[in-house]
Design a protein around this motif. Structure first.
Motif, short mmCIF file in Angstrom:
data_model
loop_
_atom_site.label_atom_id
_atom_site.label_comp_id
_atom_site.label_asym_id
_atom_site.label_seq_id
_atom_site.Cartn_x
_atom_site.Cartn_y
_atom_site.Cartn_z
N GLY A 28 41.50 47.31 36.40
CA GLY A 28 42.92 48.05 36.57
C GLY A 28 43.35 49.55 37.47
O GLY A 28 41.54 49.49 37.45
N PRO A 29 44.20 49.52 37.46
CA PRO A 29 44.44 50.46 38.65
C PRO A 29 42.98 52.30 38.40
O PRO A 29 43.25 52.35 37.23
N ILE A 30 42.80 52.53 39.19
CA ILE A 30 41.93 53.95 39.02
C ILE A 30 42.20 54.68 40.09
O ILE A 30 42.20 54.27 41.42
N ASP A 31 42.07 55.87 40.35
CA ASP A 31 41.96 57.14 41.03
C ASP A 31 40.88 57.72 41.15
O ASP A 31 40.12 58.15 40.64
N GLU A 32 41.21 58.92 42.40
CA GLU A 32 40.36 59.12 42.94
C GLU A 32 40.01 60.85 42.08
O GLU A 32 38.49 60.47 41.11
N ALA A 218 45.37 44.70 32.39
CA ALA A 218 46.95 45.30 33.21
C ALA A 218 46.56 43.97 34.56
O ALA A 218 45.36 42.95 33.98
N SER A 219 47.48 43.40 34.49
CA SER A 219 47.39 42.44 35.78
C SER A 219 47.02 42.28 36.83
O SER A 219 46.11 41.13 37.20
N THR A 220 46.21 43.20 37.98
CA THR A 220 44.93 43.32 38.48
C THR A 220 43.92 44.00 37.60
O THR A 220 42.63 43.73 38.26
N ASP A 221 43.51 43.78 36.09
CA ASP A 221 42.14 43.55 35.73
C ASP A 221 41.78 42.09 35.63
O ASP A 221 42.33 41.32 35.26
N TYR A 225 43.65 38.42 34.80
CA TYR A 225 43.25 37.20 36.01
C TYR A 225 41.91 36.42 34.98
O TYR A 225 42.22 34.95 36.11
N ASN A 226 41.18 36.79 35.26
CA ASN A 226 40.21 35.57 35.18
C ASN A 226 39.48 35.58 33.97
O ASN A 226 38.35 34.75 33.30
N LYS A 227 39.98 35.59 32.92
CA LYS A 227 40.28 35.15 31.41
C LYS A 227 39.27 33.79 31.12
O LYS A 227 38.79 33.68 30.12
N ASP A 228 40.19 33.26 32.04
CA ASP A 228 39.21 31.60 32.07
C ASP A 228 38.79 31.12 33.37
O ASP A 228 38.53 29.83 33.39
N GLY A 229 38.34 31.40 33.87
CA GLY A 229 37.91 31.36 35.12
C GLY A 229 38.51 30.97 36.39
O GLY A 229 38.02 29.94 37.06
#
Length: 326
Positions: A28-32, A218-221, A225-229
């Motif tokens: 997920g998104p992360i800031d500085e 999040a969709s970018t997590d 997006y890889n929960k089923d490979g």
């Protein structure tokens, strides 16, 4: 923070390190500002081992570490990886590619020589042919890297790598949900003085005991997006266990957690109780998580009765749900 010697490097690394995959945005998104807080908390807690890769955020994770740690005295031990970039995986490997990637990593990490360069889950056939280890020796002789190791997906891959006597480390998935390594790979690593770096000690956070069936990411997590490979090895997300089943199994682990430990701390202490392990590299999305993870080094070992119970739990309730190569 206790330390253990990492294989043949002679370097005393913290038992609890910091996995930095999340700095590339794949959790997920992360800031500085958040990154700064996490790295500061890690150093304050005595963590001196940071693990990253050239493909985490297309170099963002390496860049963050270089900017924040270059001036640290003493400088922490930073391990990075090579082998999963789009122009490399699965059949673009070469000595020139390796050199180019290392030099780019050096620029990002602001160092003259990489502390530890790990092969990043490269194909088994490439490991078996062996020339990639000769390339690693070449760049080591050129002083582009100090030591080399490999991050692997399966026991078979780990055993192939362990045939090389100058291998410094293996990075593996090892946790309460993934115990197969105890039979052969971890004893072989001990025998050959190969450091064991444990990634995904909490099975992508599942073993924190904080998820439920309605938890969403999040969709970018990659946990979405890889929960089923769908994007890469299914084993890199939730230890290869379907999410709903993982929540159920994590609840069973929570029920076994002794007083004085959080579920996450118990799960990480379980890993550190195995003497073959050098360091665990949990990630963190905020500074407080780093502090809680670091406390595991000071916790006493778990009772043998609990180890026996968790071994039976794995055999009887977990192993049949693991998907993917293992």
């Amino acid at each position: 923070m206790k330390t253990r010697i990492l294989g043949n490097t002679g370097f005393a690394v913290s038992e609890v390190g910091l996995g930095c995959w999340q700095f590339g945005g794949d959790f997920g998104p992360i800031d500085e500002a958040t990154v700064d807080g996490i790295i500061d908390a890690a150093q304050e807690a005595g963590i001196n081992f940071f693990d990253t890769a050239d493909v985490y955020g297309d170099g963002a994770s390496e860049r963050y570490l270089g900017e924040r740690l270059a001036a640290s005295k003493p400088r922490p031990f930073i391990a990075t990886k090579y082998g999963r970039a789009a122009d490399t995986y699965p059949n673009g490997y070469s000595l020139s590619s390796l050199r180019d990637r290392i030099r780019t990593a050096q620029d990002r990490l602001r160092c003259d020589s990489i502390d530890l360069l790990q092969l990043h889950c490269v194909p088994l056939a490439l490991l078996q042919r062996g020339e990639i280890f000769d390339w690693l020796r070449t760049v080591q002789q050129e002083k582009l890297i100090k030591f080399f190791g490999a991050s692997v997906e399966t026991v078979e891959e780990g055993l192939v790598c362990a045939q090389h006597d100058d291998l410094s480390s293996l990075q593996v998935i090892f946790n309460v949900f993934r115990q197969k390594l105890l039979d052969e790979l971890l004893p072989k690593a001990q025998e050959k003085n190969i450091g064991i770096i444990v990634r995904l000690p909490l099975a992508s956070g599942m073993l924190s005991g904080k998820y439920n069936a309605s938890t969403r990411f999040a969709s970018t997590d990659h946990r979405s997006y890889n929960k089923d490979g769908q994007a890469f090895s299914v084993g890199e997300t939730f230890a290869g266990i379907p999410f709903e089943k993982g929540v159920e199994l994590a609840d069973a682990v929570t029920a076994r957690t002794p007083e004085g430990y959080t579920t996450a701390q118990m799960a990480m202490r379980w890993i550190l109780d195995h003497p073959a392990v050098t360091t665990i590299i949990p990630g963190a999305s905020r500074a407080q998580q780093v502090r809680e993870n670091a406390k595991v080094s000071a916790l006493p070992p778990l009772p043998q009765t609990l180890h026996d119970d968790l071994a039976a739990f794995y055999r009887n309730e977990v192993v049949q749900h693991i998907r993917g190569a293992y």
